[in-house]
Design an enzyme around this catalytic site. Sequence first.
Site, PDB file in Angstrom:
ATOM      1  CE  LYS A  52      -3.840  -2.587   2.501  1.00 54.69           C
ATOM      2  NZ  LYS A  52      -4.495  -2.800   3.403  1.00 54.69           N
ATOM      3  CD  GLN A  96      -3.249  -4.525   6.375  1.00 51.55           C
ATOM      4  OE1 GLN A  96      -3.359  -3.497   5.934  1.00 51.55           O
ATOM      5  NE2 GLN A  96      -3.560  -5.533   5.980  1.00 51.55           N
ATOM      6  CG  ASP A 119      -9.404  -0.349   5.295  1.00 56.74           C
ATOM      7  OD1 ASP A 119      -9.174  -0.829   4.187  1.00 56.74           O
ATOM      8  OD2 ASP A 119      -8.560  -0.652   6.266  1.00 56.74           O
TER       9      ASP A 119
HETATM   10  N1  GUN Z   1      -6.506  -7.288   6.456  1.00 57.42           N
HETATM   11  C1  GUN Z   1      -6.936  -7.966   5.322  1.00 57.42           C
HETATM   12  N2  GUN Z   1      -7.275  -7.216   4.318  1.00 57.42           N
HETATM   13  C2  GUN Z   1      -7.440  -5.979   4.863  1.00 57.42           C
HETATM   14  C3  GUN Z   1      -7.932  -4.630   4.469  1.00 57.42           C
HETATM   15  O1  GUN Z   1      -8.441  -4.620   3.385  1.00 57.42           O
HETATM   16  N3  GUN Z   1      -7.724  -3.551   5.242  1.00 57.42           N
HETATM   17  C4  GUN Z   1      -7.065  -3.735   6.648  1.00 57.42           C
HETATM   18  N4  GUN Z   1      -7.182  -2.670   7.100  1.00 57.42           N
HETATM   19  N5  GUN Z   1      -6.824  -4.991   6.860  1.00 57.42           N
HETATM   20  C5  GUN Z   1      -7.005  -6.037   6.082  1.00 57.42           C
END
Ligand code: GUN
Length: 293
Positions: A52, A96, A119
């Site tokens: 990211k 995350q 998100d």
């Molecule tokens: N863990 C797995 N996929 C995601 C996501 O799209 N966002 C976040 N914050 N954590 C994750």
Amino acid sequence: MILLDGKSLSKKIKTDIKNQVDTFKSAGKRPPHLVAILIGDNPASQTYVSAKKKSCEEIGFNSTVIKYPESISQSKLLDEIEKINVNNEIDGLIVQLPLPPHIEPSLVIRNISYKKDVDGFHPINIGNMMLQQPCFLPATPMGIMALIENYNIETTGKSCLIIGRSNIVGSPLSILMSRNTKFANCTVTLAHSKTKDLNLLTKKADIIVMALGVPKFLTNDMIKDSSVIIDVGINRIKSNQTKSGWSLVGDVDFESVKQKCSHITPVPGGVGPMTIVSLLKNTLLSYKRVIYK
Ligand code: GUN
């Protein structure tokens, strides 16, 4: 068979976002800023957060990764989130997942400002999504919808089987795929670990979305001819074909299924890059104050 190439589509979208960011910067404005909080040393989470950050840098966003040890207390984490919520120089905040067992994910998500929740996990964004109101959509379902639209996949009157009912992928996708809009007009079945006779469902489905987390679960004999296969799985398995001794595979047995389906996403290079680009799109929307003024 048509490959649903998330890598190349995400590149195009990133170029478009970068051009917009360049225009803002030339006008003397600051770039969009995404903050990711990473707790502990889960290797998959580290990989996702690095990807990211790298994508943010490619398109000229500011990006900050704040790392905390596994031992951080819930109250300290909530305090740090609040500081970011009130910082006008930050447009998006993600924490995350998964979190260590002593931290309650739903509490953490509720404490992120819904206006910075790029998100799309906050109850206000989920509620607005349900009601088809402006909101930040969850990144993976949003990326899947973009793939379906860009490849002009027919959804009206089609059956869509989603396997996996997580809050992040399966549940929100079931809502999005059954909206009464051109590229999201399916009859949806949401299957999960307690579903009986899964084979009967997979054999009937026009579109199958695999979000189960079981390597190569969906095989050729389970699908009908010309179905559309979307693979959300990212599983690391041992391999003697790679230098590292590991390889990434999806929830779909790609080599067999590709011979029978009409469209399929590869792993890697399918849904994964579309998830990241959706997060970038949401961050840009937040920066421009398009969703919430
Ligand atoms: N863990 C797995 N996929 C995601 C996501 O799209 N966002 C976040 N914050 N954590 C994750």
